[in-house]
Motif scaffolding. Structure first.
Motif, short mmCIF file in Angstrom:
data_model
loop_
_atom_site.label_atom_id
_atom_site.label_comp_id
_atom_site.label_asym_id
_atom_site.label_seq_id
_atom_site.Cartn_x
_atom_site.Cartn_y
_atom_site.Cartn_z
N ALA A 62 0.84 -1.21 0.00
CA ALA A 62 0.00 0.00 0.00
C ALA A 62 0.87 1.26 0.00
O ALA A 62 0.49 2.29 -0.55
CB ALA A 62 -0.92 0.00 1.22
N ALA A 63 2.07 1.14 0.58
CA ALA A 63 2.99 2.27 0.63
C ALA A 63 3.86 2.38 -0.64
O ALA A 63 4.74 3.22 -0.71
CB ALA A 63 3.89 2.15 1.86
N ASP A 191 2.77 5.78 -8.27
CA ASP A 191 2.01 7.03 -8.15
C ASP A 191 0.77 6.87 -7.29
O ASP A 191 0.27 7.83 -6.71
CB ASP A 191 1.60 7.54 -9.54
CG ASP A 191 2.80 8.04 -10.34
OD1 ASP A 191 3.87 8.25 -9.72
OD2 ASP A 191 2.67 8.23 -11.56
N ASN A 192 0.27 5.64 -7.21
CA ASN A 192 -0.97 5.37 -6.48
C ASN A 192 -0.71 5.01 -5.01
O ASN A 192 -1.64 4.75 -4.26
CB ASN A 192 -1.72 4.21 -7.18
CG ASN A 192 -3.16 4.12 -6.73
OD1 ASN A 192 -3.84 5.13 -6.58
ND2 ASN A 192 -3.64 2.90 -6.52
N PRO A 199 -2.56 12.36 -0.57
CA PRO A 199 -3.40 11.40 0.16
C PRO A 199 -4.63 10.98 -0.64
O PRO A 199 -5.13 11.72 -1.47
CB PRO A 199 -3.81 12.19 1.41
CG PRO A 199 -3.72 13.62 1.01
CD PRO A 199 -2.61 13.71 0.02
N HIS A 200 -5.08 9.76 -0.40
CA HIS A 200 -6.37 9.32 -0.93
C HIS A 200 -6.99 8.34 0.06
O HIS A 200 -6.29 7.81 0.93
CB HIS A 200 -6.24 8.70 -2.32
CG HIS A 200 -5.44 7.43 -2.35
ND1 HIS A 200 -4.09 7.42 -2.64
CD2 HIS A 200 -5.78 6.14 -2.12
CE1 HIS A 200 -3.64 6.17 -2.59
NE2 HIS A 200 -4.65 5.39 -2.28
#
Length: 305
Positions: A62-63, A191-192, A199-200
């Motif tokens: 995730a990071a 990028d995601n 942040p998202h």
């Protein structure tokens, strides 16, 4: 381990027989200052259980770090809750599994597939290797497909029977692996990543009508995966002169009887098929490599009429 080291920035591990040597090799290479295809040493972290290892894989990916792990049997089953998340979030992680019988009334080290069969519903793509050489070659397909597509891969082979077989094999040159990477897809993954500067939201809760629309929407990725895996198999074939397909056929082109199998049985079956066909029988085997998502198209491509 040789291929996983090439494609991993992080490996979260917890040793369980018979997958332990993969993580041990990775650890040894770190101490020798070996670098992956990105010119970095792999960050290896040993957790306190397989559940912790799977959680660490989820956190690292995730990071934005390419992450892998190695496991088997009960250890794989402890990773299942995180596997749903890893698949649902379409992460490029790879699990290498030396498949082993799941303990029931007793523990058993037989190399069956009861552990990987327990993961069919998680949403991981599943790729099977039949031999030591295939474990080397198809590990590359697993990592390249995970990066190029949007699905985590579970690459499995028979525990002990394949994982501990002493065999001379051809090994990958890291430059050849590097050439096959989809760098645009890798950049999109980076990028995601969760980052305080961009942040998202992730890990939300949704009402059923929204949740199931999103679940249906991800089917597109599953529909595309067999073609993507086939594409990387063709790239591997072009590099090393093999003939990998999602399903491989061996035997008489006009066979009247065919078995369908995956794992080390295929190597043995090929010898039996040669023997029987020499005696006038017409038999063959369909060797399954891409077990999930299942593709009728690629199955019928190789099935004798």
């Amino acid at each position: 381990a040789h291929v996983a080291y090439a494609f991993s920035e992080v490996a979260a591990i917890y040793p369980i027989t018979p997958s332990s040597p993969m993580a041990e090799n990775m650890d040894e290479w770190v101490s020798q200052d070996r670098t992956n295809i990105f010119g970095e040493k792999v960050k290896i972290v040993e957790m306190q259980s397989e559940a912790g290892a799977a959680g660490a894989v989820h956190g690292a990916i995730a990071a934005g770090a390419l992450t892998s792990t190695f496991t088997a049997s009960q250890g794989l089953l402890l990773m299942i809750p995180n596997m749903y998340k890893l698949a649902g979030e379409q992460t490029p992680t790879v699990f290498h599994v030396a498949a082993r019988c799941v303990a029931t009334h007793a523990l058993n080290i037989f190399g069956d597939h009861s552990d990987v069969m327990g993961c069919r519903q998680t949403g991981f793509a599943m790729l099977a290797s039949n031999s030591v050489q295939q474990a080397m070659d198809l590990a590359a397909v697993a990592h390249l497909s995970a990066i190029g597509g949007h699905l985590p891969m579970l690459h499995f082979f028979d525990g002990f029977r394949t994982s501990h077989e002493q065999q001379k094999i051809e090994t990958w040159d890291y430059e050849d692996l590097k050439e096959m990477v989809d760098w645009d897809a890798l950049k999109a993954f980076k990028d995601n990543a969760l980052h305080p500067n961009h942040p998202h939201t992730m890990g939300s809760a949704e009402q059923p009508e929204t949740f199931f629309q999103h679940r249906e929407a991800c089917n597109v990725v599953y529909n595309e995966t067999p073609d993507l895996v086939n594409e990387y198999m063709e790239k591997v074939n072009a590099k090393i002169g093999t003939d990998y397909k999602p399903f491989n056929y061996y035997g008489a082109p006009d066979a009247t009887e065919v078995i369908v199998a995956m794992g080390s049985i295929c190597e043995c079956a090929e010898e039996v098929i040669d023997y029987l066909n020499a005696k006038g029988k017409k038999v063959g085997i369909i060797e399954v490599h891409l077990y999930r998502p299942w593709s009728n198209k690629y199955l019928f491509n190789v099935m004798p009429k």
